[in-house]
Design a protein around this motif. Structure first.
Motif, PDB file in Angstrom:
ATOM      1  N   LYS A  71       0.833  -1.189   0.000  1.00 18.56           N
ATOM      2  CA  LYS A  71       0.000   0.000   0.000  1.00 18.56           C
ATOM      3  C   LYS A  71       0.875   1.249   0.000  1.00 18.56           C
ATOM      4  N   LEU A  72       0.713   2.039  -1.037  1.00 13.29           N
ATOM      5  CA  LEU A  72       1.492   3.262  -1.189  1.00 13.29           C
ATOM      6  C   LEU A  72       0.736   4.398  -0.521  1.00 13.29           C
ATOM      7  N   GLU A  73       1.278   4.891   0.599  1.00 12.48           N
ATOM      8  CA  GLU A  73       0.650   5.992   1.323  1.00 12.48           C
ATOM      9  C   GLU A  73       0.947   7.299   0.601  1.00 12.48           C
ATOM     10  N   LEU A  74      -0.110   8.043   0.274  1.00 15.01           N
ATOM     11  CA  LEU A  74       0.049   9.227  -0.553  1.00 15.01           C
ATOM     12  C   LEU A  74      -0.404  10.516   0.119  1.00 15.01           C
ATOM     13  N   VAL A  75      -1.208  10.419   1.161  1.00 13.91           N
ATOM     14  CA  VAL A  75      -1.650  11.636   1.849  1.00 13.91           C
ATOM     15  C   VAL A  75      -1.995  11.292   3.291  1.00 13.91           C
ATOM     16  N   ARG A  76      -1.700  12.226   4.184  1.00 11.70           N
ATOM     17  CA  ARG A  76      -2.045  12.064   5.602  1.00 11.70           C
ATOM     18  C   ARG A  76      -2.786  13.308   6.071  1.00 11.70           C
ATOM     19  N   GLU A  83      -4.962  10.865  13.094  1.00 14.92           N
ATOM     20  CA  GLU A  83      -4.577  10.966  11.694  1.00 14.92           C
ATOM     21  C   GLU A  83      -5.354   9.972  10.855  1.00 14.92           C
ATOM     22  N   ALA A  84      -5.484  10.304   9.585  1.00 12.56           N
ATOM     23  CA  ALA A  84      -6.056   9.397   8.593  1.00 12.56           C
ATOM     24  C   ALA A  84      -5.121   9.390   7.389  1.00 12.56           C
ATOM     25  N   ILE A  85      -4.927   8.228   6.784  1.00 14.40           N
ATOM     26  CA  ILE A  85      -3.972   8.081   5.686  1.00 14.40           C
ATOM     27  C   ILE A  85      -4.684   7.498   4.472  1.00 14.40           C
ATOM     28  N   GLY A  86      -4.498   8.170   3.346  1.00 12.48           N
ATOM     29  CA  GLY A  86      -5.029   7.682   2.083  1.00 12.48           C
ATOM     30  C   GLY A  86      -3.936   6.974   1.294  1.00 12.48           C
ATOM     31  N   CYS A  87      -4.281   5.853   0.671  1.00 15.37           N
ATOM     32  CA  CYS A  87      -3.265   5.070  -0.021  1.00 15.37           C
ATOM     33  C   CYS A  87      -3.866   4.356  -1.225  1.00 15.37           C
ATOM     34  N   GLN A 112     -12.513   9.034  10.886  1.00 12.28           N
ATOM     35  CA  GLN A 112     -12.810   8.344   9.629  1.00 12.28           C
ATOM     36  C   GLN A 112     -13.803   9.140   8.802  1.00 12.28           C
ATOM     37  N   LYS A 113     -14.900   9.564   9.426  1.00 15.20           N
ATOM     38  CA  LYS A 113     -15.952  10.286   8.706  1.00 15.20           C
ATOM     39  C   LYS A 113     -15.437  11.621   8.181  1.00 15.20           C
ATOM     40  N   SER A 114     -14.704  12.354   9.006  1.00 18.24           N
ATOM     41  CA  SER A 114     -14.212  13.660   8.593  1.00 18.24           C
ATOM     42  C   SER A 114     -13.233  13.550   7.435  1.00 18.24           C
ATOM     43  N   ALA A 115     -12.372  12.540   7.470  1.00 17.98           N
ATOM     44  CA  ALA A 115     -11.398  12.361   6.389  1.00 17.98           C
ATOM     45  C   ALA A 115     -12.110  12.109   5.065  1.00 17.98           C
ATOM     46  N   LEU A 116     -13.131  11.258   5.094  1.00 21.54           N
ATOM     47  CA  LEU A 116     -13.873  10.972   3.868  1.00 21.54           C
ATOM     48  C   LEU A 116     -14.660  12.193   3.404  1.00 21.54           C
ATOM     49  N   ASP A 117     -15.284  12.901   4.356  1.00 22.68           N
ATOM     50  CA  ASP A 117     -16.058  14.089   3.999  1.00 22.68           C
ATOM     51  C   ASP A 117     -15.173  15.187   3.416  1.00 22.68           C
ATOM     52  N   LEU A 118     -13.940  15.267   3.872  1.00 23.42           N
ATOM     53  CA  LEU A 118     -13.020  16.309   3.403  1.00 23.42           C
ATOM     54  C   LEU A 118     -12.287  15.920   2.126  1.00 23.42           C
ATOM     55  N   GLY A 119     -12.620  14.760   1.558  1.00 22.42           N
ATOM     56  CA  GLY A 119     -12.094  14.383   0.254  1.00 22.42           C
ATOM     57  C   GLY A 119     -10.719  13.773   0.257  1.00 22.42           C
ATOM     58  N   ILE A 120     -10.421  12.937   1.250  1.00 20.97           N
ATOM     59  CA  ILE A 120      -9.086  12.341   1.309  1.00 20.97           C
ATOM     60  C   ILE A 120      -8.845  11.384   0.133  1.00 20.97           C
ATOM     61  N   LEU A 121      -9.900  10.745  -0.368  1.00 22.81           N
ATOM     62  CA  LEU A 121      -9.719   9.810  -1.483  1.00 22.81           C
ATOM     63  C   LEU A 121      -9.381  10.560  -2.778  1.00 22.81           C
ATOM     64  N   PRO A 128      -8.465   4.471  -4.748  1.00 26.42           N
ATOM     65  CA  PRO A 128      -7.771   4.809  -3.500  1.00 26.42           C
ATOM     66  C   PRO A 128      -8.563   4.360  -2.274  1.00 26.42           C
ATOM     67  N   GLU A 129      -7.844   4.143  -1.192  1.00 29.18           N
ATOM     68  CA  GLU A 129      -8.456   3.646   0.038  1.00 29.18           C
ATOM     69  C   GLU A 129      -8.103   4.550   1.218  1.00 29.18           C
ATOM     70  N   LEU A 130      -8.962   4.534   2.198  1.00 33.06           N
ATOM     71  CA  LEU A 130      -8.605   5.083   3.504  1.00 33.06           C
ATOM     72  C   LEU A 130      -7.961   3.930   4.262  1.00 33.06           C
ATOM     73  N   CYS A 131      -6.629   3.820   4.144  1.00 35.05           N
ATOM     74  CA  CYS A 131      -5.974   2.600   4.622  1.00 35.05           C
ATOM     75  C   CYS A 131      -5.824   2.574   6.139  1.00 35.05           C
ATOM     76  N   SER A 132      -5.851   3.724   6.794  1.00 33.88           N
ATOM     77  CA  SER A 132      -5.799   3.702   8.256  1.00 33.88           C
ATOM     78  C   SER A 132      -6.314   5.018   8.816  1.00 33.88           C
ATOM     79  N   TYR A 133      -6.891   4.929   9.978  1.00 31.67           N
ATOM     80  CA  TYR A 133      -7.294   6.125  10.740  1.00 31.67           C
ATOM     81  C   TYR A 133      -7.193   5.748  12.220  1.00 31.67           C
ATOM     82  N   LYS A 134      -6.567   6.606  12.986  1.00 31.25           N
ATOM     83  CA  LYS A 134      -6.324   6.239  14.374  1.00 31.25           C
ATOM     84  C   LYS A 134      -6.081   7.478  15.234  1.00 31.25           C
TER      85      LYS A 134
END
Length: 206
Positions: free
Chosen positions: A58-63, A91-95, A160-169, A120-126
């Motif tokens: 998984k190539l992490e491209l944005v945090r 943090e949430a990471i898109g990959c 998780q919700k905020s990252a998706l709503d803010l267009g991380i993908l 693209p995926e939301l590969c992690s959020y923590k």
């Protein structure tokens, strides 16, 4: 006894005496000479087992980094509502999962390579617990630990919700063009076009 033997004996006794003095001094500095057991010492044993080895593709491209003030309240009927207030950082990471790419996803012409990437995926959020803390609790009493744990779970879901709503993908796609595309062009020596697989949709019944 000859003078030479007496001299050697004296040197030997002097060496033993010196070593003894140094040993006593080191013991006094570490406190071991005044310990009636081993009160200041600990011993730890481990029984670690490697359960699984996974290949990471998984190539992490944005945090996205988040900071949140969470107020979690449990509604009660007859008693004051237990409440926990947390200051949370996470943090949430898109990959993009490169292991999903097959040879059929890559087509090449004379001067252009087209690569169909997986979505693209939301590969992690923590939550970063080292930077988060419990600001206050009220009326929690014996349920404080449970209340705080529930507050952290809600905070993690909100990340998780905020990252998706803010267009991380979408941001992950943009960063793929900025980061991955130049690397592929340098390797292939051709112009690279990144595309994404079309998701199949099932029309809703009328």
């Amino acid at each position: 006894m000859s003078a030479v033997l007496r001299l050697l004996l004296r040197l030997f006794l002097f060496a033993i005496f010196t070593v003894g003095i140094i040993s006593v001094w080191e013991g006094m500095k570490t406190g071991k000479w005044f310990s009636l057991g081993a009160a200041g010492e600990t011993e730890t044993t481990h029984a670690m087992v490697l359960e699984e080895v996974q290949a990471m593709g998984k190539l992490e491209l944005v945090r996205y980094n988040f900071k949140d003030i969470v107020e979690h309240e449990q509604k009660l009927q007859w008693f004051p509502n237990p409440k926990a207030i947390l200051i949370v950082q996470g943090e949430a990471i898109g990959c993009i999962d490169l292991t999903k790419i097959t040879t059929s996803d890559i087509t090449s012409a004379s001067d252009t390579v087209v690569v169909h990437l997986p979505e693209p995926e939301l590969c992690s959020y923590k939550i970063d617990h080292t930077k988060s803390k419990v600001y206050n609790t009220e009326y929690a009493f014996t349920e404080e630990a449970k209340l705080v744990q529930e507050a952290y779970l809600q905070a993690e879901k909100q990340i998780q919700k905020s990252a998706l709503d803010l267009g991380i993908l979408e941001q992950t796609k943009q960063n793929a063009n900025l980061i991955l595309k130049p690397v592929l062009e340098r390797i292939s020596g051709k112009k690279v076009v990144l595309r994404y697989r079309l998701k199949a949709t099932i029309p809703s019944p009328r």
